[in-house]
Scaffold this motif. Structure first.
Motif, PDB file in Angstrom:
ATOM      1  N   PRO A   9      41.050  38.786  41.210  1.00  0.00           N
ATOM      2  CA  PRO A   9      41.681  39.811  40.380  1.00  0.00           C
ATOM      3  C   PRO A   9      40.777  40.123  39.196  1.00  0.00           C
ATOM      4  CG  PRO A   9      42.889  37.713  40.237  1.00  0.00           C
ATOM      5  CD  PRO A   9      41.907  37.591  41.356  1.00  0.00           C
ATOM      6  N   GLY A  10      40.532  41.392  38.947  1.00  0.00           N
ATOM      7  CA  GLY A  10      39.702  41.764  37.799  1.00  0.00           C
ATOM      8  C   GLY A  10      38.211  41.725  38.058  1.00  0.00           C
ATOM      9  N   LYS A  13      36.979  45.331  41.865  1.00  0.00           N
ATOM     10  CA  LYS A  13      37.181  45.941  43.189  1.00  0.00           C
ATOM     11  C   LYS A  13      37.630  47.390  43.070  1.00  0.00           C
ATOM     12  CE  LYS A  13      40.493  43.080  44.304  1.00  0.00           C
ATOM     13  NZ  LYS A  13      40.538  42.261  43.079  1.00  0.00           N
ATOM     14  N   GLY A  14      38.644  47.592  42.207  1.00  0.00           N
ATOM     15  CA  GLY A  14      39.203  48.942  42.060  1.00  0.00           C
ATOM     16  C   GLY A  14      38.175  49.909  41.497  1.00  0.00           C
ATOM     17  N   THR A  15      37.432  49.450  40.491  1.00  0.00           N
ATOM     18  CA  THR A  15      36.402  50.285  39.868  1.00  0.00           C
ATOM     19  C   THR A  15      35.365  50.709  40.909  1.00  0.00           C
ATOM     20  OG1 THR A  15      36.667  49.071  37.791  1.00  0.00           O
ATOM     21  CG2 THR A  15      34.619  50.298  38.068  1.00  0.00           C
ATOM     22  N   THR A  31      46.611  48.597  47.696  1.00  0.00           N
ATOM     23  CA  THR A  31      48.014  48.198  47.873  1.00  0.00           C
ATOM     24  C   THR A  31      48.660  47.955  46.502  1.00  0.00           C
ATOM     25  OG1 THR A  31      47.037  46.074  48.522  1.00  0.00           O
ATOM     26  CG2 THR A  31      48.153  47.308  50.226  1.00  0.00           C
ATOM     27  N   ARG A  36      52.554  49.651  42.438  1.00  0.00           N
ATOM     28  CA  ARG A  36      52.834  50.085  41.060  1.00  0.00           C
ATOM     29  C   ARG A  36      53.465  51.478  41.033  1.00  0.00           C
ATOM     30  NH1 ARG A  36      48.454  46.721  40.231  1.00  0.00           N
ATOM     31  NH2 ARG A  36      46.949  48.311  40.812  1.00  0.00           N
ATOM     32  N   LEU A  57      52.340  36.405  41.857  1.00  0.00           N
ATOM     33  CA  LEU A  57      52.379  35.960  43.263  1.00  0.00           C
ATOM     34  C   LEU A  57      52.104  37.132  44.190  1.00  0.00           C
ATOM     35  CD1 LEU A  57      55.684  33.866  43.044  1.00  0.00           C
ATOM     36  CD2 LEU A  57      53.317  33.020  43.014  1.00  0.00           C
ATOM     37  N   GLY A  85      42.290  45.417  47.772  1.00  0.00           N
ATOM     38  CA  GLY A  85      43.476  44.569  47.595  1.00  0.00           C
ATOM     39  C   GLY A  85      44.191  44.269  48.902  1.00  0.00           C
ATOM     40  N   ARG A  88      44.720  40.290  51.929  1.00  0.00           N
ATOM     41  CA  ARG A  88      44.712  39.290  50.867  1.00  0.00           C
ATOM     42  C   ARG A  88      45.107  37.932  51.386  1.00  0.00           C
ATOM     43  NH1 ARG A  88      45.492  42.462  46.202  1.00  0.00           N
ATOM     44  NH2 ARG A  88      45.327  41.218  44.337  1.00  0.00           N
ATOM     45  N   GLN A  92      47.271  38.785  57.076  1.00  0.00           N
ATOM     46  CA  GLN A  92      47.062  40.230  56.872  1.00  0.00           C
ATOM     47  C   GLN A  92      45.768  40.682  57.548  1.00  0.00           C
ATOM     48  OE1 GLN A  92      47.228  41.410  52.714  1.00  0.00           O
ATOM     49  NE2 GLN A  92      49.285  40.612  52.425  1.00  0.00           N
ATOM     50  N   ARG A 127      41.578  45.517  29.840  1.00  0.00           N
ATOM     51  CA  ARG A 127      41.813  46.602  30.807  1.00  0.00           C
ATOM     52  C   ARG A 127      43.001  47.464  30.380  1.00  0.00           C
ATOM     53  NH1 ARG A 127      42.532  45.572  37.058  1.00  0.00           N
ATOM     54  NH2 ARG A 127      44.089  44.070  36.381  1.00  0.00           N
ATOM     55  N   TYR A 137      40.511  51.667  33.007  1.00  0.00           N
ATOM     56  CA  TYR A 137      39.563  51.733  31.890  1.00  0.00           C
ATOM     57  C   TYR A 137      39.409  50.333  31.297  1.00  0.00           C
ATOM     58  CZ  TYR A 137      40.706  56.637  32.368  1.00  0.00           C
ATOM     59  OH  TYR A 137      40.889  57.881  32.883  1.00  0.00           O
ATOM     60  N   ARG A 171      47.403  34.376  38.957  1.00  0.00           N
ATOM     61  CA  ARG A 171      46.800  35.241  39.986  1.00  0.00           C
ATOM     62  C   ARG A 171      45.487  34.643  40.483  1.00  0.00           C
ATOM     63  NH1 ARG A 171      46.623  40.635  36.824  1.00  0.00           N
ATOM     64  NH2 ARG A 171      45.504  41.449  38.617  1.00  0.00           N
ATOM     65  N   LYS A 199      27.251  41.980  36.729  1.00  0.00           N
ATOM     66  CA  LYS A 199      26.280  42.984  36.258  1.00  0.00           C
ATOM     67  C   LYS A 199      27.032  44.240  35.773  1.00  0.00           C
ATOM     68  CE  LYS A 199      22.163  41.259  37.511  1.00  0.00           C
ATOM     69  NZ  LYS A 199      22.540  39.923  37.889  1.00  0.00           N
TER      70      LYS A 199
HETATM   71  P1  AP5 Z   1      39.142  46.441  38.087  1.00  0.00           P
HETATM   72  O1  AP5 Z   1      38.227  47.364  38.808  1.00  0.00           O
HETATM   73  O2  AP5 Z   1      40.448  46.982  37.653  1.00  0.00           O
HETATM   74  O3  AP5 Z   1      39.309  45.073  38.902  1.00  0.00           O
HETATM   75  P2  AP5 Z   1      40.080  44.748  40.233  1.00  0.00           P
HETATM   76  O4  AP5 Z   1      39.269  43.758  40.957  1.00  0.00           O
HETATM   77  O5  AP5 Z   1      40.474  45.996  40.949  1.00  0.00           O
HETATM   78  O6  AP5 Z   1      41.332  44.028  39.584  1.00  0.00           O
HETATM   79  P3  AP5 Z   1      42.882  44.083  39.925  1.00  0.00           P
HETATM   80  O7  AP5 Z   1      43.548  43.271  38.847  1.00  0.00           O
HETATM   81  O8  AP5 Z   1      43.365  45.485  40.097  1.00  0.00           O
HETATM   82  O9  AP5 Z   1      42.935  43.331  41.219  1.00  0.00           O
HETATM   83  P4  AP5 Z   1      44.088  42.525  41.712  1.00  0.00           P
HETATM   84  O10 AP5 Z   1      43.510  42.129  42.984  1.00  0.00           O
HETATM   85  O11 AP5 Z   1      44.587  41.402  40.922  1.00  0.00           O
HETATM   86  O12 AP5 Z   1      45.289  43.570  41.564  1.00  0.00           O
HETATM   87  P5  AP5 Z   1      45.990  44.536  42.614  1.00  0.00           P
HETATM   88  O13 AP5 Z   1      46.347  45.767  41.935  1.00  0.00           O
HETATM   89  O14 AP5 Z   1      45.221  44.589  43.882  1.00  0.00           O
HETATM   90  O15 AP5 Z   1      38.344  45.850  36.832  1.00  0.00           O
HETATM   91  C1  AP5 Z   1      38.961  44.978  35.897  1.00  0.00           C
HETATM   92  C2  AP5 Z   1      38.553  45.361  34.469  1.00  0.00           C
HETATM   93  O16 AP5 Z   1      37.167  45.078  34.276  1.00  0.00           O
HETATM   94  C3  AP5 Z   1      38.725  46.854  34.165  1.00  0.00           C
HETATM   95  O17 AP5 Z   1      39.140  47.021  32.839  1.00  0.00           O
HETATM   96  C4  AP5 Z   1      37.316  47.439  34.393  1.00  0.00           C
HETATM   97  O18 AP5 Z   1      37.114  48.593  33.615  1.00  0.00           O
HETATM   98  C5  AP5 Z   1      36.418  46.274  33.978  1.00  0.00           C
HETATM   99  N1  AP5 Z   1      35.189  46.190  34.778  1.00  0.00           N
HETATM  100  C6  AP5 Z   1      35.040  46.452  36.109  1.00  0.00           C
HETATM  101  N2  AP5 Z   1      33.769  46.246  36.504  1.00  0.00           N
HETATM  102  C7  AP5 Z   1      33.098  45.796  35.399  1.00  0.00           C
HETATM  103  C8  AP5 Z   1      31.747  45.388  35.156  1.00  0.00           C
HETATM  104  N3  AP5 Z   1      30.827  45.388  36.140  1.00  0.00           N
HETATM  105  N4  AP5 Z   1      31.403  44.993  33.909  1.00  0.00           N
HETATM  106  C9  AP5 Z   1      32.342  44.983  32.902  1.00  0.00           C
HETATM  107  N5  AP5 Z   1      33.633  45.368  33.064  1.00  0.00           N
HETATM  108  C10 AP5 Z   1      34.016  45.766  34.294  1.00  0.00           C
HETATM  109  O19 AP5 Z   1      47.298  43.684  42.940  1.00  0.00           O
HETATM  110  C11 AP5 Z   1      48.295  43.452  41.958  1.00  0.00           C
HETATM  111  C12 AP5 Z   1      49.417  42.644  42.586  1.00  0.00           C
HETATM  112  O20 AP5 Z   1      50.011  43.384  43.668  1.00  0.00           O
HETATM  113  C13 AP5 Z   1      49.016  41.308  43.212  1.00  0.00           C
HETATM  114  O21 AP5 Z   1      48.970  40.265  42.264  1.00  0.00           O
HETATM  115  C14 AP5 Z   1      50.139  41.139  44.251  1.00  0.00           C
HETATM  116  O22 AP5 Z   1      51.325  40.671  43.659  1.00  0.00           O
HETATM  117  C15 AP5 Z   1      50.378  42.555  44.744  1.00  0.00           C
HETATM  118  N6  AP5 Z   1      49.568  42.893  45.932  1.00  0.00           N
HETATM  119  C16 AP5 Z   1      48.611  43.853  46.028  1.00  0.00           C
HETATM  120  N7  AP5 Z   1      48.076  43.886  47.256  1.00  0.00           N
HETATM  121  C17 AP5 Z   1      48.700  42.896  47.974  1.00  0.00           C
HETATM  122  C18 AP5 Z   1      48.564  42.428  49.298  1.00  0.00           C
HETATM  123  N8  AP5 Z   1      47.641  42.937  50.176  1.00  0.00           N
HETATM  124  N9  AP5 Z   1      49.349  41.396  49.696  1.00  0.00           N
HETATM  125  C19 AP5 Z   1      50.262  40.858  48.840  1.00  0.00           C
HETATM  126  N10 AP5 Z   1      50.430  41.262  47.574  1.00  0.00           N
HETATM  127  C20 AP5 Z   1      49.661  42.272  47.129  1.00  0.00           C
END
Ligand code: AP5
Ligand code: ZN
Length: 214
Positions: A9-10, A13-15, A31, A36, A57, A85, A88, A92, A127, A137, A171, A199
């Motif tokens: 997480p973080g 990936k999304g970026t 996902t 959300r 979770l 995402g 996971r 899946q 974030r 952002y 997480r 990087k």
């Molecule tokens: P960002 O790009 O937002 O990171 P990310 O890896 O996408 O982080 P997420 O928190 O969105 O991932 P996640 O896997 O926890 O959440 P998800 O929404 O999938 O970057 C993070 C921050 O860093 C940002 O501010 C960005 O600007 C900055 N940044 C990025 N790159 C950088 C760099 N190189 N240098 C400096 N800064 C940088 O899931 C949320 C929840 O949903 C889960 O916990 C779960 O409950 C549920 N869920 C989602 N998918 C599933 C699934 N398949 N199965 C079960 N539950 C699920």
């Protein structure tokens, strides 16, 4: 082009998924964003998912898999997609694998954006997310043009409920237990590519593009 983004997480990936989607004109399917959006709209799915997400979770596979399979069957996925995402968990990944095999198809690359846990908590507290369009952002690294407002759609930016430090730690624990085994799963299939996610964003992106075009 069918790509899976892996990483904690973080990790970014999304970026990166959004940058790849823009460059290659394929949909970015998150996902987390789907859940959300459902929470924001007060749907039954959203209410159910929120119970898990707020604790850091995973949402149960039964709920997640159907949504994802319906989404990738849509017309705009004909030329490929970036999954962010999902998968996971190993179950899946097996469901996705089976669905693609039945279509004589498969994943081209699983890109692991590698960032150590120490860097993650710091990133998450900075974030800010747009719950309307999914844009992300960072108050230091990627500030919006106008503070607190999404550049893309003009809506308000928020700190996600699950980005509080205590939830982030949970997480990360869930990630190591349930999601990290996918690295081995895709490595065995020969499609895993690892990039250094510590990087700067553009460097990470350039490395991914070189990998995809190699
Ligand atoms: P960002 O790009 O937002 O990171 P990310 O890896 O996408 O982080 P997420 O928190 O969105 O991932 P996640 O896997 O926890 O959440 P998800 O929404 O999938 O970057 C993070 C921050 O860093 C940002 O501010 C960005 O600007 C900055 N940044 C990025 N790159 C950088 C760099 N190189 N240098 C400096 N800064 C940088 O899931 C949320 C929840 O949903 C889960 O916990 C779960 O409950 C549920 N869920 C989602 N998918 C599933 C699934 N398949 N199965 C079960 N539950 C699920
Ligand atoms: Zn927006």
């Amino acid at each position: 082009m069918k790509i899976i983004m892996l990483g904690a997480p973080g990790a970014g990936k999304g970026t990166q998924a959004q940058m790849i989607a823009d460059k290659y004109s394929v949909p970015h399917i998150s996902t987390g964003d789907i859940f959300r959006a459902n929470i924001k709209n007060g749907t039954e799915l959203g209410m159910e998912a929120k119970k898990y997400m707020d604790q850091g979770l995973l949402v149960p596979d039964e709920l997640t898999v159907k949504i994802l399979l319906d989404r990738v069957a849509a017309d705009d996925c004909e030329n490929g997609y970036i999954l962010d995402g999902f998968p996971r968990t190993i179950p899946q990944a097996q469901v996705l694998d089976k669905a693609l095999t039945e279509l004589n198809d498969g994943i081209d690359y699983a890109i692991d954006v590698d960032v150590p846990d120490e860097n993650i908590v710091k990133r998450m507290s900075g974030r800010r997310a747009c719950l309307a369009c999914g844009a992300t952002y960072h108050i230091e690294h990627v500030p919006p043009k106008k503070e607190g407002i999404c550049d893309r759609c003009g809506k308000e930016l928020v700190l996600r409920d699950d980005d509080k430090p205590e939830t982030v730690l949970n997480r990360l624990k869930v990630y190591h237990e349930q999601t990290q085994p996918l690295i081995d799963f895709y490595s065995k299939k020969g499609v895993l590519r690892t990039v250094d996610g510590t990087k700067p964003m553009q460097d990470v992106f350039d490395t991914i593009v070189r990998t995809l075009e190699a």
